[in-house]
Design a protein around this motif. Structure first.
Motif, PDB file in Angstrom:
ATOM      1  N   MET A 186     -13.688  -8.325   0.762  1.00 12.14           N
ATOM      2  CA  MET A 186     -12.694  -7.500   1.450  1.00 12.14           C
ATOM      3  C   MET A 186     -13.330  -6.933   2.713  1.00 12.14           C
ATOM      4  O   MET A 186     -14.535  -6.714   2.754  1.00 12.14           O
ATOM      5  CB  MET A 186     -12.276  -6.368   0.514  1.00 12.14           C
ATOM      6  N   ARG A 243       2.943   7.159   7.631  1.00 11.59           N
ATOM      7  CA  ARG A 243       2.518   8.220   6.721  1.00 11.59           C
ATOM      8  C   ARG A 243       2.315   9.537   7.469  1.00 11.59           C
ATOM      9  O   ARG A 243       1.916   9.542   8.592  1.00 11.59           O
ATOM     10  CB  ARG A 243       1.209   7.819   6.016  1.00 11.59           C
ATOM     11  N   MET A 284      -3.886  -5.666   7.566  1.00 10.60           N
ATOM     12  CA  MET A 284      -3.043  -4.522   7.270  1.00 10.60           C
ATOM     13  C   MET A 284      -1.798  -4.641   8.168  1.00 10.60           C
ATOM     14  O   MET A 284      -1.612  -5.668   8.820  1.00 10.60           O
ATOM     15  CB  MET A 284      -3.786  -3.207   7.539  1.00 10.60           C
ATOM     16  N   SER A 285      -0.974  -3.601   8.204  1.00  8.91           N
ATOM     17  CA  SER A 285       0.285  -3.718   8.958  1.00  8.91           C
ATOM     18  C   SER A 285       0.075  -4.245  10.379  1.00  8.91           C
ATOM     19  O   SER A 285       0.793  -5.120  10.834  1.00  8.91           O
ATOM     20  CB  SER A 285       0.992  -2.362   9.035  1.00  8.91           C
ATOM     21  N   LYS A 301      -0.048   4.473  -0.866  1.00  4.51           N
ATOM     22  CA  LYS A 301      -0.753   5.766  -0.829  1.00  4.51           C
ATOM     23  C   LYS A 301       0.098   6.813  -0.118  1.00  4.51           C
ATOM     24  O   LYS A 301       0.746   6.498   0.888  1.00  4.51           O
ATOM     25  CB  LYS A 301      -2.101   5.606  -0.135  1.00  4.51           C
ATOM     26  N   VAL A 360       0.846  -1.202   0.000  1.00  3.56           N
ATOM     27  CA  VAL A 360       0.000   0.000   0.000  1.00  3.56           C
ATOM     28  C   VAL A 360       0.877   1.247   0.000  1.00  3.56           C
ATOM     29  O   VAL A 360       1.531   1.572   0.984  1.00  3.56           O
ATOM     30  CB  VAL A 360      -0.959  -0.012   1.208  1.00  3.56           C
ATOM     31  N   ILE A 396      -7.766   0.269  -3.312  1.00  3.97           N
ATOM     32  CA  ILE A 396      -8.159  -0.355  -2.033  1.00  3.97           C
ATOM     33  C   ILE A 396      -9.108   0.500  -1.203  1.00  3.97           C
ATOM     34  O   ILE A 396      -9.677   0.024  -0.246  1.00  3.97           O
ATOM     35  CB  ILE A 396      -6.914  -0.681  -1.172  1.00  3.97           C
ATOM     36  N   ARG A 436      -3.043  -6.275   2.776  1.00  6.93           N
ATOM     37  CA  ARG A 436      -2.776  -4.924   2.270  1.00  6.93           C
ATOM     38  C   ARG A 436      -1.889  -4.217   3.294  1.00  6.93           C
ATOM     39  O   ARG A 436      -2.361  -3.771   4.332  1.00  6.93           O
ATOM     40  CB  ARG A 436      -4.094  -4.156   2.104  1.00  6.93           C
ATOM     41  N   VAL A 437      -0.600  -4.146   2.998  1.00  4.64           N
ATOM     42  CA  VAL A 437       0.354  -3.666   3.996  1.00  4.64           C
ATOM     43  C   VAL A 437       1.043  -2.397   3.493  1.00  4.64           C
ATOM     44  O   VAL A 437       1.665  -2.399   2.426  1.00  4.64           O
ATOM     45  CB  VAL A 437       1.396  -4.764   4.310  1.00  4.64           C
ATOM     46  N   GLY A 438       0.923  -1.323   4.279  1.00  5.42           N
ATOM     47  CA  GLY A 438       1.535  -0.059   3.898  1.00  5.42           C
ATOM     48  C   GLY A 438       2.688   0.334   4.801  1.00  5.42           C
ATOM     49  O   GLY A 438       3.862   0.215   4.439  1.00  5.42           O
ATOM     50  N   SER A 439       2.369   0.784   6.000  1.00  4.07           N
ATOM     51  CA  SER A 439       3.397   1.393   6.864  1.00  4.07           C
ATOM     52  C   SER A 439       4.512   0.427   7.249  1.00  4.07           C
ATOM     53  O   SER A 439       5.654   0.861   7.447  1.00  4.07           O
ATOM     54  CB  SER A 439       2.753   2.027   8.101  1.00  4.07           C
ATOM     55  N   ASN A 480      -5.428   4.417  -2.442  1.00  3.71           N
ATOM     56  CA  ASN A 480      -6.809   4.639  -2.025  1.00  3.71           C
ATOM     57  C   ASN A 480      -7.446   5.892  -2.612  1.00  3.71           C
ATOM     58  O   ASN A 480      -8.557   6.242  -2.251  1.00  3.71           O
ATOM     59  CB  ASN A 480      -6.921   4.645  -0.490  1.00  3.71           C
ATOM     60  N   MET A 522     -12.311  -4.543   6.606  1.00  2.00           N
ATOM     61  CA  MET A 522     -11.370  -3.909   7.531  1.00  2.00           C
ATOM     62  C   MET A 522     -11.867  -4.102   8.952  1.00  2.00           C
ATOM     63  O   MET A 522     -13.015  -3.787   9.260  1.00  2.00           O
ATOM     64  CB  MET A 522     -11.265  -2.409   7.242  1.00  2.00           C
TER      65      MET A 522
HETATM   66  C1  LIG Z   1      -4.002   2.476   4.237  1.00  2.00           C
HETATM   67  C2  LIG Z   1      -4.726   1.196   4.045  1.00  2.00           C
HETATM   68  C3  LIG Z   1      -4.093  -0.035   4.288  1.00  2.00           C
HETATM   69  C4  LIG Z   1      -2.677  -0.157   4.805  1.00  2.00           C
HETATM   70  O1  LIG Z   1      -2.576   0.310   6.111  1.00  2.00           O
HETATM   71  P1  LIG Z   1      -1.199   0.126   6.946  1.00  2.00           P
HETATM   72  O2  LIG Z   1      -1.664   0.175   8.361  1.00  2.00           O
HETATM   73  O3  LIG Z   1      -0.333   1.267   6.575  1.00  2.00           O
HETATM   74  O4  LIG Z   1      -0.613  -1.176   6.585  1.00  2.00           O
HETATM   75  C5  LIG Z   1      -4.819  -1.185   4.042  1.00  2.00           C
HETATM   76  N1  LIG Z   1      -6.080  -1.154   3.586  1.00  2.00           N
HETATM   77  C6  LIG Z   1      -6.721   0.010   3.339  1.00  2.00           C
HETATM   78  C7  LIG Z   1      -8.115  -0.029   2.818  1.00  2.00           C
HETATM   79  C8  LIG Z   1      -6.073   1.222   3.560  1.00  2.00           C
HETATM   80  O5  LIG Z   1      -6.724   2.364   3.319  1.00  2.00           O
END
Ligand SMILES: *Cc1c(COP(=O)(O)O)cnc(C)c1O
Length: 220
Positions: A151, A220, A195-196, A25, A23, A67, A211-214, A46, A153
């Protein structure tokens, strides 16, 4: 640690068949290029316009996933190239994706987003809404969308019991839809959750796509 090192560490913690969506973004192209050079090909954004710009700027073999919450009037910007839209949460949005898919002469893969968290701010179908959509003639006539799975959250909380129960619910919805609507459809195979902060729990509850970002790109 570098982006490449973070990626390798996460890849090693994933079962072989699980897809890692990086991820990216808000992150600059240079960070995405670094992950790309380390072998990552699947990225998630996103915001539709940011996604379209990054598609323009970066290597063309990247698979871009949308996402986040997607407004209907933004679908057109990503319809020509997007690989997977995770956040489908209404028939109206699905109709627009189908329309844009038709315009671009392609079939767009989508996931049905379920509302599994206790926070009302999060988007997604309630479980009882989904039958109506899947049985509607409008849905059954769509030729330019494909439903690849679900999907969700989880609630933002450190209480693992809550998060685990929500992921288990999403897995349960997936199993029900699979047997009631997609039994003969091998494409219906994706459970995008984790996620993370919670992807290891999500994997234990049956996630096939995280879905892994940070944890890859830093905060961020
Ligand atoms: C930002 C986001 C993520 C990733 O989040 P992190 O905590 O940074 O891993 C995953 N899914 C969605 C829908 C997001 O908006």
């Amino acid at each position: 640690m570098s982006i490449a090192e973070n990626l390798i560490k996460i890849q090693e913690s994933l079962p072989e068949k699980v897809c890692l969506v990086a991820v990216s973004k808000t992150k600059p192209n240079s960070a995405i290029q670094e992950a790309y050079d380390a072998g990552q090909r699947v990225f998630g954004e996103n915001k539709a316009l940011e996604l379209a710009q990054k598609f323009e700027d970066l290597p063309k073999d990247i698979e871009w996933h949308m996402i986040g919450h997607l407004q209907r009037n933004k679908v057109k910007y990503i319809a020509p190239f997007v690989t997977l839209i995770h956040g489908v949460e209404s028939l109206r949005l699905l109709k627009e994706i189908n329309k844009q898919g038709k315009k671009n002469d392609r079939v767009i893969s989508c996931l049905l987003q379920f509302h599994i968290a206790s926070e009302s701010s999060k988007f997604g179908f309630e479980s009882e809404e989904i039958e109506e959509l899947l049985n509607s003639s409008e849905f059954l006539e769509m030729e330019h969308v494909r439903i690849d799975g679900v999907m969700g959250m989880a609630t933002f909380t450190s209480d693992e019991t809550v998060v685990r129960a929500e992921f288990a619910r999403l897995k349960h919805f997936f199993d029900e839809l699979k047997s009631n609507h997609f039994a003969n459809n091998s494409e219906f195979s994706t459970i995008s959750m984790g996620m993370s902060g919670d992807y290891l729990l999500a994997l234990e509850e049956g996630s096939t796509m995280v879905r892994v970002g940070s944890s890859i790109f830093g905060s961020r």
